[in-house]
Design a protein around this motif. Sequence first.
Motif, short mmCIF file in Angstrom:
data_model
loop_
_atom_site.label_atom_id
_atom_site.label_comp_id
_atom_site.label_asym_id
_atom_site.label_seq_id
_atom_site.Cartn_x
_atom_site.Cartn_y
_atom_site.Cartn_z
N VAL A 290 0.82 -1.21 0.00
CA VAL A 290 0.00 0.00 0.00
C VAL A 290 0.86 1.26 0.00
O VAL A 290 0.56 2.23 -0.71
CB VAL A 290 -0.94 -0.01 1.22
CG1 VAL A 290 -1.61 1.35 1.40
CG2 VAL A 290 -2.00 -1.09 1.06
N LEU A 339 -7.39 2.84 -6.50
CA LEU A 339 -6.52 1.90 -5.80
C LEU A 339 -7.32 1.07 -4.80
O LEU A 339 -7.08 -0.13 -4.63
CB LEU A 339 -5.41 2.66 -5.08
CG LEU A 339 -4.35 3.32 -5.98
CD1 LEU A 339 -3.38 4.14 -5.15
CD2 LEU A 339 -3.59 2.26 -6.77
N THR A 340 -8.27 1.72 -4.13
CA THR A 340 -9.14 1.00 -3.21
C THR A 340 -9.86 -0.14 -3.94
O THR A 340 -9.92 -1.28 -3.46
CB THR A 340 -10.17 1.95 -2.58
OG1 THR A 340 -9.49 2.90 -1.74
CG2 THR A 340 -11.19 1.19 -1.75
N PHE A 343 -7.27 -2.90 -4.78
CA PHE A 343 -6.77 -3.62 -3.62
C PHE A 343 -7.84 -4.55 -3.03
O PHE A 343 -7.52 -5.59 -2.47
CB PHE A 343 -6.27 -2.66 -2.55
CG PHE A 343 -4.93 -2.04 -2.87
CD1 PHE A 343 -3.95 -2.77 -3.51
CD2 PHE A 343 -4.65 -0.73 -2.53
CE1 PHE A 343 -2.72 -2.22 -3.81
CE2 PHE A 343 -3.42 -0.17 -2.82
CZ PHE A 343 -2.45 -0.92 -3.46
N GLY A 376 -6.77 -1.14 1.78
CA GLY A 376 -7.32 -0.46 0.61
C GLY A 376 -8.54 0.36 0.94
O GLY A 376 -8.72 1.48 0.42
#
Length: 541
Positions: A290, A339-340, A343, A376
Motif C-alpha cells: 500500500v 486503488l481501493t 486492492f 485499501g
Amino acid sequence: MGYGVANDKKTSRSLAGIAGIVAVATLISKIFGLVREQAIAAAFGIGPVVNAYAFAYVVPGFLLILLGGINGPFHSALISVLAKRDKEEAAPLVETVTTLVSGFLLLVTIILIVWADVCIDLLAPGLTADVRAMAIQQLQIMAPLALLAGLIGIGFGTLNAADQYWLPGISPLFSSLAVIVGLGILFWVLGDQINAPQYIHLGSMVLAGGTLLGAILQWLAQLWAQWQAGMGTLRLRFDWRIPGVMDVMKVMAPATLSSGMLHINVYTDLFFASYIENAAAAMRYANFIVLTPLGIISNMILVPLMPVFSHLADPENWPELKQRIRQGLLLTALSMLPLTAMFIALAFPMVQVIYERGAFKAAASGEVAPVLMAYGVGMFFYLGRDVLVRVFYALGDGETPFRVSILNIFLNGLLDFFFYKPFSTPGLVFATIGVNMFSMLIFLWILNRRLRGLPLKEWGLALLQLAAISVVSGVGSWGVSWLWKTIIGDGNLLLQVLELGLAVTVSLGLFIILAMQLKLPEVKIFLDRIAQKLGRKKLLK
C-alpha cells in the motif's frame, strides 16, 4: 553571513533537475526494497521469524524513519541552518551536532541492548515464548540502528545542503542489498532447511544482522561523501557555543517530538497484534504494498497544494481557499478510490505475484490478502486527512491537528480493543481507518465554522459519485480476474502477471471513462497532473 553552503552550485541546477535526481534515486531504492521484501517472504514466509522481526524492528525502525529519513527533523534542521551559512562554518557545526546527538543516541542504544526483554514485553505481551526469544535477540542485534539513525539523518541534511542529492537518495538501497545478500548466502548454505527448527534462530539472526549491516554501509557511504565535500569528519567537538548549533537544536527537538507522536498508534496496533498469530507479519507485507503508490501519489497532491493553501490563508482569499480544499479532497478521491477498488478486488492475485514463492505459500497469501483489502478501504481517509491537516498548517494553526492526534491515540486504542477479536488482523486496520475518518469529520467541522461555511453537501455528492464509480471499476476488475482464472488459469507466475495486468487495466479504464462523464473540473486537473509527471503538460494553469 554567507549565501549558504551550496548557493554557488544551486544557481546552475534547476529545481526540476534536483527533483528528477531524487525521483530516479528513490525509485531505484524502492525497487531494491521490493526485492528485499520478496527475499524475506521467500525465505521465511509468514512464520515466526518475520513476526519476531516485525516487533523487534519497531523501535530501531521508528528511529531510522523518524531521524534518518529525508524530510525528517534532523534532515530539515540541518538544511535550514547550513543553507544560511558559509561553507567554512559547516564542518565544525556538523561535527558538534553529530557529537551531541551521538552521545544521546548511544545511551538509547545501550538501553535497548540491556533492556531488550522489557521493551519487547511492553510492546508485545502476547507473543509465544519462541517468538519472544527471537524478537529480544533481534532487537539486541539491531539496537545500534538507534545511533545510526541519527548519523544517517545528519548525513542526509549535510549532503543536501552541499548540493548532493544522488547519493542520499540512493543510499537506502545499501540496507536492502545487505539483507538480500545475507539471505542469499543463508539459502545457498542451508537450502530448504532454512526454516528447520535447528536453524530458525540462525535465520532470525541473519535477518537482523543484515539490517544492521545495511545501515552501517548506508552511513559509511554518506560519511565518505561528507568528507569529500568538506562538510565534517568523525572528529568529536564539545563546543556547544559554535554559531548555529543551538539553531539546529531548536528546530530539531520540537520537530522530533511532534513527528514521534504520529507513531504511537503503530505501537498500539502492534500491542494487540501480538495476541493474533502471524498478524504482525501480515500487516508488514500488506502495508508495504500500500505504501509504495501512496507515497508517490501523496507527493503529487500534497506538495503542489501546500504553498497554494498558504497563499490563500487571509480571509479575503477564503472563497478560493474553499475551492482548493475541494480540489485537494477530490484529487485524493480520484487517486485513492481506484486503488481501493483494485486492492479489494485483486488483493489475492497481487499478493500472489509479489510474494508467493519459496516459503511464502498460498496459505500465507490467504492471510495477507484480507489485510491488504482492509488497507485499501482506508486509503482515501488516510490521504484526505493529510490534505486537511495542511489547511490548518497554512492557516498558522498547528495546535488543532496536534490536539486531534492526542485524542486519536485513545480512540485508536479503544477501537483496537473492540475490533481485534471479531475481525482478527484486519480489525486493527479498521481501527486505524476509523481514527482517520473521525479526524476528517472533526477537521471539516472546525473548518466549516472557521471559514464561515463550506459546501459540504456538494462535496459529499461528488465524493459519493466517485465512490460508486470505484465500486463499478472494482467489480469489473474482479470479473476479468475470475474469467481469466476460469478460462485460462493462473498456474504459473507469467499467467498471474498477465491476469493482474489485464484486470488492473480494465479497472483503471472503467474508472477514468466513468469519472469523465461527471464533468468534474478535478478530473481534468488529475489527468493533467499525470501528464505533467510524464513530461507533457503543465498543471494548475
